[in-house]
Motif scaffolding. Sequence first.
Motif, PDB file in Angstrom:
ATOM      1  N   PHE A   3       0.889  -1.333   0.250  1.00 29.88           N
ATOM      2  CA  PHE A   3       0.371  -0.332   0.168  1.00 29.88           C
ATOM      3  C   PHE A   3       0.854   1.585  -0.182  1.00 29.88           C
ATOM      4  O   PHE A   3       1.747   1.080   0.572  1.00 29.88           O
ATOM      5  N   ARG A   4       0.434   2.412  -0.686  1.00 25.77           N
ATOM      6  CA  ARG A   4       1.644   3.491  -0.640  1.00 25.77           C
ATOM      7  C   ARG A   4       0.822   4.635   0.343  1.00 25.77           C
ATOM      8  O   ARG A   4      -1.081   4.718   0.483  1.00 25.77           O
ATOM      9  N   ALA A   5       1.262   5.481   0.757  1.00 20.86           N
ATOM     10  CA  ALA A   5       0.559   6.161   1.841  1.00 20.86           C
ATOM     11  C   ALA A   5      -0.521   7.261   1.241  1.00 20.86           C
ATOM     12  O   ALA A   5      -1.271   7.381   1.811  1.00 20.86           O
ATOM     13  N   VAL A  24     -13.362  15.692   6.764  1.00 29.18           N
ATOM     14  CA  VAL A  24     -12.784  14.437   7.114  1.00 29.18           C
ATOM     15  C   VAL A  24     -11.100  15.255   6.812  1.00 29.18           C
ATOM     16  O   VAL A  24     -10.526  15.978   5.615  1.00 29.18           O
ATOM     17  N   GLU A  25     -10.024  14.542   7.469  1.00 26.30           N
ATOM     18  CA  GLU A  25      -8.650  14.367   6.988  1.00 26.30           C
ATOM     19  C   GLU A  25      -8.089  13.085   7.243  1.00 26.30           C
ATOM     20  O   GLU A  25      -8.356  12.581   8.452  1.00 26.30           O
ATOM     21  N   ALA A  26      -7.197  12.845   6.447  1.00 28.34           N
ATOM     22  CA  ALA A  26      -6.412  11.463   6.377  1.00 28.34           C
ATOM     23  C   ALA A  26      -5.021  11.881   6.680  1.00 28.34           C
ATOM     24  O   ALA A  26      -4.827  12.444   5.688  1.00 28.34           O
ATOM     25  N   ILE A  27      -4.236  10.826   7.230  1.00 29.02           N
ATOM     26  CA  ILE A  27      -2.871  11.159   7.530  1.00 29.02           C
ATOM     27  C   ILE A  27      -2.707   9.906   7.380  1.00 29.02           C
ATOM     28  O   ILE A  27      -2.319   8.762   8.327  1.00 29.02           O
ATOM     29  N   ALA A  28      -1.527   8.984   6.240  1.00 30.44           N
ATOM     30  CA  ALA A  28      -1.359   7.822   6.816  1.00 30.44           C
ATOM     31  C   ALA A  28       0.169   7.862   6.589  1.00 30.44           C
ATOM     32  O   ALA A  28       0.947   9.349   5.343  1.00 30.44           O
ATOM     33  N   VAL A  29       1.106   7.410   7.576  1.00 31.23           N
ATOM     34  CA  VAL A  29       2.536   7.293   7.752  1.00 31.23           C
ATOM     35  C   VAL A  29       3.396   5.988   6.780  1.00 31.23           C
ATOM     36  O   VAL A  29       2.643   5.345   7.973  1.00 31.23           O
ATOM     37  N   TRP A  30       4.006   5.896   5.846  1.00 27.97           N
ATOM     38  CA  TRP A  30       5.240   4.852   5.574  1.00 27.97           C
ATOM     39  C   TRP A  30       6.205   4.645   6.089  1.00 27.97           C
ATOM     40  O   TRP A  30       6.718   6.412   6.263  1.00 27.97           O
ATOM     41  N   GLY A  51       6.338  -0.190   8.079  1.00 27.89           N
ATOM     42  CA  GLY A  51       5.282  -0.126   8.025  1.00 27.89           C
ATOM     43  C   GLY A  51       3.993   0.757   7.894  1.00 27.89           C
ATOM     44  O   GLY A  51       4.749   2.196   7.065  1.00 27.89           O
ATOM     45  N   LEU A  52       3.226   0.743   8.015  1.00 28.56           N
ATOM     46  CA  LEU A  52       2.481   1.825   7.254  1.00 28.56           C
ATOM     47  C   LEU A  52       0.331   1.983   8.600  1.00 28.56           C
ATOM     48  O   LEU A  52       0.585   0.825   8.934  1.00 28.56           O
ATOM     49  N   ALA A  53       0.993   3.406   8.773  1.00 32.89           N
ATOM     50  CA  ALA A  53       0.243   3.780  10.282  1.00 32.89           C
ATOM     51  C   ALA A  53      -1.084   4.574   9.175  1.00 32.89           C
ATOM     52  O   ALA A  53      -0.531   5.638   8.824  1.00 32.89           O
ATOM     53  N   LEU A  54      -2.566   4.846   9.266  1.00 35.90           N
ATOM     54  CA  LEU A  54      -3.402   5.290   8.609  1.00 35.90           C
ATOM     55  C   LEU A  54      -4.189   6.525  10.399  1.00 35.90           C
ATOM     56  O   LEU A  54      -4.542   5.714  11.096  1.00 35.90           O
ATOM     57  N   GLY A  55      -3.938   7.374  10.088  1.00 40.25           N
ATOM     58  CA  GLY A  55      -5.010   8.127  11.378  1.00 40.25           C
ATOM     59  C   GLY A  55      -6.089   8.855  10.633  1.00 40.25           C
ATOM     60  O   GLY A  55      -5.941   9.441   9.198  1.00 40.25           O
ATOM     61  N   VAL A  56      -7.296   8.945  10.911  1.00 39.01           N
ATOM     62  CA  VAL A  56      -8.514   9.807  10.038  1.00 39.01           C
ATOM     63  C   VAL A  56      -9.017  10.576  12.076  1.00 39.01           C
ATOM     64  O   VAL A  56      -9.452   9.988  12.372  1.00 39.01           O
ATOM     65  N   ILE A 152      13.143   6.168   7.392  1.00 42.05           N
ATOM     66  CA  ILE A 152      13.124   7.106   5.941  1.00 42.05           C
ATOM     67  C   ILE A 152      11.125   6.778   6.358  1.00 42.05           C
ATOM     68  O   ILE A 152      10.664   6.219   6.682  1.00 42.05           O
ATOM     69  N   SER A 153      10.819   8.488   5.762  1.00 39.46           N
ATOM     70  CA  SER A 153       9.236   7.657   5.968  1.00 39.46           C
ATOM     71  C   SER A 153       8.250   8.772   5.315  1.00 39.46           C
ATOM     72  O   SER A 153       9.286   9.411   4.520  1.00 39.46           O
ATOM     73  N   GLU A 154       7.543   8.822   4.997  1.00 39.87           N
ATOM     74  CA  GLU A 154       6.282   9.273   3.299  1.00 39.87           C
ATOM     75  C   GLU A 154       5.479   9.177   4.366  1.00 39.87           C
ATOM     76  O   GLU A 154       4.977   7.827   5.136  1.00 39.87           O
ATOM     77  N   ARG A 155       4.736  10.948   3.944  1.00 39.31           N
ATOM     78  CA  ARG A 155       3.490  11.528   4.690  1.00 39.31           C
ATOM     79  C   ARG A 155       2.455  11.487   3.541  1.00 39.31           C
ATOM     80  O   ARG A 155       2.808  12.987   3.378  1.00 39.31           O
ATOM     81  N   ALA A 156       1.968  11.230   4.180  1.00 41.09           N
ATOM     82  CA  ALA A 156       0.681  12.097   2.884  1.00 41.09           C
ATOM     83  C   ALA A 156      -0.809  12.409   3.909  1.00 41.09           C
ATOM     84  O   ALA A 156      -1.212  11.507   4.879  1.00 41.09           O
ATOM     85  N   LEU A 157      -1.294  13.456   3.340  1.00 37.93           N
ATOM     86  CA  LEU A 157      -2.661  13.957   3.574  1.00 37.93           C
ATOM     87  C   LEU A 157      -3.390  14.359   2.975  1.00 37.93           C
ATOM     88  O   LEU A 157      -2.947  15.159   1.220  1.00 37.93           O
ATOM     89  N   SER A 158      -4.569  14.135   3.653  1.00 43.05           N
ATOM     90  CA  SER A 158      -5.860  14.007   2.307  1.00 43.05           C
ATOM     91  C   SER A 158      -6.804  15.096   3.312  1.00 43.05           C
ATOM     92  O   SER A 158      -6.784  14.614   4.985  1.00 43.05           O
ATOM     93  N   ASN A 159      -8.377  15.720   3.050  1.00 42.95           N
ATOM     94  CA  ASN A 159      -9.344  15.873   4.223  1.00 42.95           C
ATOM     95  C   ASN A 159     -10.417  16.569   2.797  1.00 42.95           C
ATOM     96  O   ASN A 159     -10.423  15.931   1.334  1.00 42.95           O
TER      97      ASN A 159
END
Lengths: 448, 465
Positions: A3-5, A24-30, A51-56, A152-159
């Motif tokens: 899965f991609r962030a 809504v706001e979602a943040i995913a961090v790989w 690992g990949l984690a999601l916060g909503v 290294i991390s990749e952070r993606a945010l959408s709302n």
Amino acid sequence: MEFRARDVAFEAVREALKLGVSEVEAIAVWRRPLTIDIVRGEVNVARSGEGLALGVRVAIGKRVAVGGGSVRAPGDVKHIVEAVVRIARASREDPNWRGLPERISASSAKSSYDARLEKLDVGGLVKEMLEVSRGPSGGGLEVAGLQLYAVISERALSNTSLDVLEERSSRVSGYVEVKAVESGVQSICREYHMGYSLGEFKFEDLLENASRRALRGLRTVSVEPGRYTVVLSPKVTAGVVNAILSPAVTADNVQRGRSPLAGKLNNMVLGEDVTITDDPTREGLYSTTSFDDEGVATRAKTITRKGVLETFLYDTYTARIEGRESTGNAARPGVTVAPRPAPLNLIMEGGSESFDSLLSSVRRGLVVYETIGEWLSNPVSGHLNATVTYGELIEDGEFKGVVRGVVISGNFYNLFKDNIEGLSRELDNMYNVYTPAVMLRNVTVSSK
Amino acid sequence: MNGALPEDVVLKAIDYAISRGARLAIARFHERRRELIVFDGGALREYAFSVSSGVGVEVYSNGRGYSFTTSLSWDAVRRAVDTALELSKAQGRPVEFSSGGSGLLSYRSSYKVNPFTVAPEDKIRVVEEVNKEALRLEGIASSVTRMAFESDYRLVATSEGFRGESEVMLSGLAHSVVARQAGVMERVGDMRTFEGGFEHIESVDWLGFSDEVNKLALKVVSSKTPTPGSYRAIVDNELVGVVIHEALGHASEGDHVVSGTSVIAGMAGSRVAGEHVTIVDNGLVEGGYPVVFDDEGSAKVETVVVDRGVLRGYLTSRVVAGKLGLKPSGNARAEGYDNVPLVRQTNFYIKPGDWRVEELFEGFTGLYIRGKGMVGGGQVDPGNGMFSFNAGPSYVVRNGEIVEMVRGVLMAGSILEFLRGVEAVARDLKVETSVFGGCGKDGQLARVGLGGPHVRVNRVIVGGV
């Protein structure tokens, strides 16, 4: 990783909107960390993984809920979103809720990221670190521990806007612990670096600093309790500022009666030499980023200018309570918890003197390099307390011996407003707090 | 989970690691579920939940390699095993470790009402009532009340034939306030955590609990800070847990002993404490955090660290036990699936002595240092033998009589001087755990049990202004 962030954050927003939420706001961090831990010349453990984690965060009117977790299989995103929406529906209205940012955007800041960390030669690193750990031979010195942590991390945010922001970043820290032994007496000292790139530091330099202190620490002197001139090294100052000032300048603590700085905007709260900024856009620092944890573009702001308090730090929630704009300081302590205002790169400007010149002007005082318990200081009262685990007694600019086990204390605002003797030119950091060395008068020293 | 059961994935990972040449493989599935409700200033500030889960794999081929993944697909888990093996092989010569043994162990907290199935409104109501009540009091400037629930499930298996399964449920409430008077602000907090479910939340008079916190804050804000210096002290049975955890617990963690950075390294058999002092690390004690096996598949046994003042043992993991020539004590614990197990304490406490608490005060002059109301914790430098921690509102005592309350007490000292200076140990053992915090080490948090009986010591350093 399957899965991609970016996809996970976007999918979470779409799922929530399907369920009829207002916002809504979602943040995913790989993330992919690497740890190499060496103990007394042998590798204790090497660790890596991903690992990949999601916060909503969702709002249904003024009913708000936050949730999240690991994304381990298809369907997890939907389950997480459904659970958060379920809680929001059953929750209470927050009378202070005035919405998420309508749009998300990024500044032109370049996040701190070292691309070389993508393809590390672990075997080569282990070999290099082992060589360093066998470094100082003789003289009773031994490298007790050597540790590298790189992530290294990749952070993606959408709302609700359905736009997506994403950013890749890295952090690197190095840590050395050295022991000196002589005639049954042992002295242990530590040195560390916290940054974003392997190229910023050399273990050899950390080792040299820690070794010098460990050797000196074999001869301790005792000091009488009393009031002393105390020079806090840059790292110790950063720890103190992080414990006392960082919480006090965040708007939620100000609004909720937990900051001694409440009601003191435009007042002189620190010495006239003290200018402090929060600048998440400055290149190459620990938390340099183009957007905060709710998608507000980052920018620099001055917190105190020549001691005068100019602003607090806001996220959208606390800003809208006061009818103003967020300062772009929303930070999540973890992916799955709600953001709150916090400094991103807190920087105290240095003075004109070098650290060495500052020390040479000490007639009789302590230079504090290592402490424990400074984080237990009280940000509500401003009461500073720290136990010195390595300090040096200085008389007329000369080193007289090492001091350990004494407690330094005082009121932070009293010390940093009326008792500053000087600030060093050199800055150093502990996490995202950058400070110079600070020379203070009238610090209480408690000892046996 | 792609249809895969955690146990199947864990066992397959072990078989795969062994088939690729590992001498020992340990695999762990870990799932932690949390719920947190926060009222701040009379309003619901946060209602959050999280479910964190994944698989961690520890292998010994040459050295010790660790990897993890959040994905339970076999491809991802196999990649994790491959990564752990590569990391292990990159380390040169083989590392020695002690066997953790085989067998089956399981533990499950008993609870009547699963807090995760309780209607949110029923939880919110309790938190809201406590939070708003504080704000009705004049002088209270801030009120934060939190309720938290946590379920921690671990499945650990090893290539030596060990299988362990544990599910621990915690429920708790924390309340902290800031009192303001004449320009002075002071914070006071307290918390209670139960092993079990929502039935415990329903059984407590939370308004009575928070009333004590609120009144303590209003009282302490007008008290003085202590004169800094050296004091004889009685430490209460709440704070003593933090003291012993910091002062000796960390120094007894075998990784510090192996690296030579513990002040008690090489002192086994020597006197390190007063003769009244017996200290154990016990995986199962009433009120504490239950640990019946660790994250490397070793059973947690009661470890006697100090027996009547004499140092008898250290806490160990597989590698540490191997280096020290000991058996694993079951203290290799990891915060999450992505963390390498470290040597950690479980429930580390002084065993009760013979003294009644009142007897400690007879003729006593010094400080009565208390934990109640404390916000913060403590820290230790185990190598140089120093510790430091915050206390709650405390008391100046003269000739056995409490004279006045003092605030802002930070207590520091030398580990060995403190332990050797213990003059008396009372009978009133109390151990507590917390769903809100724990012990931090190398960036990992571990739930622990803290506590002990009241103790009297001949000298501690107290900071002040």
